[in-house]
Design an enzyme around this catalytic site. Structure first.
Site, mmCIF file in Angstrom:
data_model
loop_
_atom_site.group_PDB
_atom_site.id
_atom_site.type_symbol
_atom_site.label_atom_id
_atom_site.label_comp_id
_atom_site.label_asym_id
_atom_site.label_seq_id
_atom_site.Cartn_x
_atom_site.Cartn_y
_atom_site.Cartn_z
ATOM 1 N N SER A 134 0.855 -1.183 0.000
ATOM 2 C CA SER A 134 0.000 0.000 0.000
ATOM 3 C C SER A 134 0.888 1.228 0.000
ATOM 4 C CB SER A 134 -0.897 0.025 1.238
ATOM 5 O OG SER A 134 -1.597 1.252 1.342
ATOM 6 N N TYR A 147 -2.601 -0.261 10.495
ATOM 7 C CA TYR A 147 -2.576 -0.800 9.131
ATOM 8 C C TYR A 147 -1.237 -0.508 8.458
ATOM 9 C CZ TYR A 147 -3.739 -1.262 4.158
ATOM 10 O OH TYR A 147 -3.739 -1.600 2.833
#
Length: 260
Positions: A134, A147
């Site tokens: 990501s 995250y």
């Protein structure tokens, strides 16, 4: 050349889109789509039938020893580690159980599956592993620390495997999606409302309607992922869209000059 590709987390989001797009490309690839629960398997098979493509769907809950063992019976050329979750909230307030859940799903489970396939790839002398990381694994937004930490870990794992496995004929690549409308970001923020208590929290939490404006159509990102899987795109790191890559480069450079 035809290849066999296994995609985890294919029940939704980028995994589902990539599985269907790779099958729709009609390049002769065998696509095995792993989904977390049986209802997703039925739905994805129906979607493939509607699209008129061949797609082999298996149940692959990364927490399940049975599912992992079943997946490892396949001889694959490419593993796309896509499955993941996100729990948002400040690191001072998010429950540790959710932090651990993030690491179990995003780091430990895919690493365990990868290690199983690496053994088979080394024996064969070829293979490719693609990690869905990501942009949050390269720069950290507020409220996304749990995250982001898992994606920073994936960046380290991918970089290490890239060097360790290169002499064995195995390549490693990463994709880093930006801000896309797959439902992933929305549910990550909504999930925080289940545990956040302003009466006991140390810091303010998210406030509806959140800050989710500007999410983009995921198809261009899916196209990038397909090209990485098939080898048409040979870059190791693939931050997309280009504007996000530039923003990430600038953010990383700026950290060298940050002052307390």
């Amino acid at each position: 050349m035809s290849t066999t590709v296994l995609i985890t987390g294919a029940g939704s989001g980028f995994g589902r889109g990539t599985a269907l797009a790779l099958a729709l490309a009609r390049l002769g690839h065998r696509v095995i789509a792993g989904v977390q629960i049986w209802p997703q398997a039925w739905e994805l098979r129906a979607a493939a039938e509607r699209a008129g493509v061949e797609l082999e769907v298996i149940k692959l809950d990364l927490y399940s020893e049975i599912d992992r063992a079943h997946a490892l019976t396949y001889d694959i050329d490419v593993l796309f580690n896509n499955a993941g979750i996100a729990n948002s909230g400040t690191l001072t307030d998010i429950p540790m159980s959710l932090v651990r859940e993030n690491f179990e799903t995003n780091v430990f489970a895919p690493l365990e599956l990868t290690k199983g396939f690496v053994r088979k790839m080394i024996a064969r002398g070829s293979g490719k592993i693609v990690f869905n990381s990501s942009d949050a694994g390269l720069q950290t937004p507020p409220f996304g620390g749990a995250y982001s930490a898992t994606k920073y870990a994936i960046e380290a794992i991918a970089a290490t495997l890239r060097e360790e496995l290169k002499p064995q004929g195995i390549t490693v690549a990463t994709v880093q999606p930006g801000f896309y409308l797959t439902g992933f970001n929305d549910t990550a923020l909504e999930a925080s409302t289940y545990w956040y208590d302003p009466a006991t929290a140390l810091l303010p939490g998210w406030k509806p309607p959140y800050t989710l404006q500007g999410q983009e159509d995921p198809q261009p990102m899916i196209d990038v992922i397909v090209k990485v899987i098939t080898g048409e795109n040979k870059r190791y790191r693939n931050v997309f869209p280009p504007s996000m890559e530039q923003e990430t480069r600038q953010a990383q450079a700026a950290e060298w000059d940050l002052m307390l």
